[in-house]
Design a protein around this motif. Structure first.
Motif, PDB file in Angstrom:
ATOM      1  N   GLY A  98      18.465  21.302  24.601  1.00 24.87           N
ATOM      2  CA  GLY A  98      17.384  21.806  23.758  1.00 24.87           C
ATOM      3  C   GLY A  98      17.310  21.148  22.398  1.00 24.87           C
ATOM      4  O   GLY A  98      16.313  21.281  21.698  1.00 24.87           O
ATOM      5  N   HIS A  99      18.355  20.448  21.994  1.00 27.44           N
ATOM      6  CA  HIS A  99      18.373  19.711  20.721  1.00 27.44           C
ATOM      7  C   HIS A  99      19.433  18.636  20.875  1.00 27.44           C
ATOM      8  O   HIS A  99      20.610  18.873  20.643  1.00 27.44           O
ATOM      9  N   LEU A 100      18.995  17.451  21.286  1.00 24.70           N
ATOM     10  CA  LEU A 100      19.918  16.368  21.596  1.00 24.70           C
ATOM     11  C   LEU A 100      20.839  16.094  20.409  1.00 24.70           C
ATOM     12  O   LEU A 100      20.388  15.938  19.280  1.00 24.70           O
ATOM     13  N   GLY A 101      22.152  16.060  20.683  1.00 21.59           N
ATOM     14  CA  GLY A 101      23.116  15.696  19.658  1.00 21.59           C
ATOM     15  C   GLY A 101      23.565  16.814  18.758  1.00 21.59           C
ATOM     16  O   GLY A 101      24.523  16.662  18.005  1.00 21.59           O
ATOM     17  N   PHE A 102      22.889  17.971  18.795  1.00 21.35           N
ATOM     18  CA  PHE A 102      23.290  19.098  17.950  1.00 21.35           C
ATOM     19  C   PHE A 102      24.635  19.640  18.410  1.00 21.35           C
ATOM     20  O   PHE A 102      25.465  20.068  17.614  1.00 21.35           O
ATOM     21  N   ASP A 137      14.059  16.555  23.218  1.00 17.88           N
ATOM     22  CA  ASP A 137      13.742  16.705  21.794  1.00 17.88           C
ATOM     23  C   ASP A 137      15.052  16.655  21.015  1.00 17.88           C
ATOM     24  O   ASP A 137      16.054  17.213  21.449  1.00 17.88           O
ATOM     25  N   SER A 138      15.037  15.992  19.857  1.00 19.14           N
ATOM     26  CA  SER A 138      16.276  15.852  19.093  1.00 19.14           C
ATOM     27  C   SER A 138      16.159  16.419  17.687  1.00 19.14           C
ATOM     28  O   SER A 138      16.983  16.124  16.829  1.00 19.14           O
ATOM     29  N   GLY A 139      15.125  17.230  17.430  1.00 23.10           N
ATOM     30  CA  GLY A 139      14.974  17.695  16.059  1.00 23.10           C
ATOM     31  C   GLY A 139      14.423  19.086  15.935  1.00 23.10           C
ATOM     32  O   GLY A 139      13.999  19.698  16.912  1.00 23.10           O
ATOM     33  N   SER A 140      14.415  19.576  14.695  1.00 27.61           N
ATOM     34  CA  SER A 140      13.930  20.925  14.442  1.00 27.61           C
ATOM     35  C   SER A 140      13.853  21.134  12.937  1.00 27.61           C
ATOM     36  O   SER A 140      14.621  20.537  12.174  1.00 27.61           O
ATOM     37  N   ASP A 141      12.936  22.009  12.504  1.00 24.22           N
ATOM     38  CA  ASP A 141      12.984  22.428  11.102  1.00 24.22           C
ATOM     39  C   ASP A 141      13.822  23.693  10.944  1.00 24.22           C
ATOM     40  O   ASP A 141      14.019  24.193   9.832  1.00 24.22           O
TER      41      ASP A 141
END
Length: 459
Positions: free
Chosen positions: A14-18, A40-44
């Motif tokens: 759900g958040h690549l690399g997190f 997806d690899s990002g988020s606010d």
């Protein structure tokens, strides 16, 4: 191209690399040979600091791990791989980081040549200022006022949130791997479905259900792989982990979480209307969805802008309190400490915050607590000031003054009342969201330019 009857997209995280992708369910999914590998690899959700400081919140090794899993399988199977919001924020440096990782992995695995497309999302302040001076109103989202020149000047970095358009352009150019700047979560998955000829109404829902990977499955388990299948009539989502299932409850619950109106969600270029969605249990591990509708924005296309500006340097202090009398009077203790800092630093621009953990077993409280039943409290002290030296000094004083609080009925030393950390810890500088706005554009590609390079082979 010939009209496909279905398209299958694998989402591993759900958040690549997190946090690292779980490999067991990934390889189970990869063995089914999906048509696309997308993530997806990002988020606010991570706050404004990573964007302002231009850094990732995920470890480099975790990011490389997840990209490696996807790249090797996608190239082995000869299908496209798409990553959005590279490196958590989608800033230019994060896109460059991911492009370099792909290059390094291609060399390490001796992959045959392939086409790597990428695009940046950062927007120059001068561009925004010119628009505003020409009379363009940069509308605020979520109750914010229109953007002012003052807030623009306080902004250190701006990214535009891409929709499906740069991804479709890259696919049209023949890209095998796409690394995107900041993007709408849905777009990463909706774009290939739309490009392959599937209805927007279903493509955007496909993006919605896949963006958080196994968060749409039960029992809860993060970082596990799911596969979304789109046809011209429906969307189906299937859990790959042996012990997870995508059910009516888990998928519908995921689709409607965290919004004041659970049936509508803004996506770049329009609104996803889930009012008439129908959820059915297709098989033991799969949920089938029909009835979603995409409503394009009327008039000019509007692109979301996210901006972050630095507030000051930050330090953190931690105090543990076990004395029952101090615990009962914790609000007085905190006020004493804050008052001592105010007295010492009169006329200084600073921010000091005390977060109390453990009041009746919870963090803080929603309403005043008449009786605190906890036997121990943890107070986290956060100090922000223009310089590191000043932030450290303010935080250290705020933390130590908890020990010296003057309370009624205390006779003599209170030396056993609290343990206070003798040092404070430097933290990432404090930033704030200066921009959560939309800007009208004549062309959805106005803020995004797709670049293409060849990678692998004899490189």
């Amino acid at each position: 191209m010939a009209k496909k009857q279905q398209l299958r997209i694998l989402c591993p995280n759900g958040h690549l690399g997190f946090a690292p992708t779980k490999e067991e369910s990934f390889f189970i999914g990869a063995a089914t040979r999906p048509d696309y590998y997308c993530c997806d690899s990002g988020s606010d959700d991570i706050g404004p600091a990573p964007l302002g400081a231009d850094k990732s919140v995920g470890m480099y090794e975790w990011q490389k791990h997840d990209l490696e899993l996807m790249l090797v399988k996608a190239r082995e199977q000869g299908v496209p791989m798409i990553i959005g919001s590279a490196g958590d924020t989608g800033s230019n440096s994060r896109v460059d980081l991911y492009v370099q990782i792909i290059k390094d992995l291609a060399k390490e695995h001796r992959l045959p040549k392939f086409k790597l497309a990428y695009f940046y999302s950062e927007v120059d302040k001068a561009y925004i200022k010119k628009k505003m001076e020409a009379g363009v109103v940069i509308e605020g989202l979520d109750g914010r006022s229109p953007l002012t020149l003052e807030d623009l000047e306080k902004t250190d970095r701006i990214v535009a949130v891409a929709g499906v358009h740069p991804y479709i352009r890259a696919l049209e150019m023949g890209a095998d791997v796409i690394i995107g700047g900041r993007s709408s979560d849905c777009a990463v998955f909706a774009a290939p479905a739309i490009w392959e000829g599937f209805p927007e109404d279903l493509a955007y829902y496909l993006g919605k259900v896949l963006e958080c990977a196994s968060f749409c499955a039960e029992p809860y388990g993060a970082k596990e792989t799911v596969i979304g299948t789109i046809t011209h009539e429906d969307v189906k989502v299937t859990a790959m982990h042996p012990k997870q299932r995508c059910t009516v409850a888990s998928v519908a619950g995921h689709a409607m979480y965290e919004r004041s109106n659970p049936y509508y969600e803004y996506v770049a270029g329009g609104m996803l209307d889930m009012t008439h969605c129908r959820y059915e249990q297709y098989d033991e591990k799969t949920c089938r969805i029909t009835g979603s509708k995409f409503i394009p924005t009327e008039g000019k296309i509007k692109v979301k802008l996210e901006g972050s500006g630095k507030v000051g340097e930050k330090y953190i202090g931690i105090a543990g309190i076990r004395d029952p009398y101090m615990i009962r009077n914790i609000d007085r203790v905190v006020e004493w400490a804050a008052g001592q800092v105010r007295e010492t630093f009169q006329g200084v621009d600073y921010h000091l915050d005390f977060k109390i953990y453990g009041k009746n077993g919870v963090m803080g409280e929603l309403e005043p607590v008449k009786e605190i039943r906890s036997h121990e409290l943890c107070v986290v002290v956060e100090g922000v000031a223009p310089t590191k030296k000043l932030a450290e000094e303010i935080t250290l004083m705020g933390t130590r003054q908890l020990f010296y609080a003057r309370l009624p009925e205390v006779k003599g030393t209170a030396g056993t009342a609290a343990f206070v950390v003798d040092e404070v810890l430097p933290a990432t500088a404090a930033y704030r969201w200066t921009m959560n706005h939309v800007i009208p554009v004549d062309d959805p590609m106005e803020l995004f330019q797709v670049k293409m390079i060849e990678v692998g082979g004899d490189e």
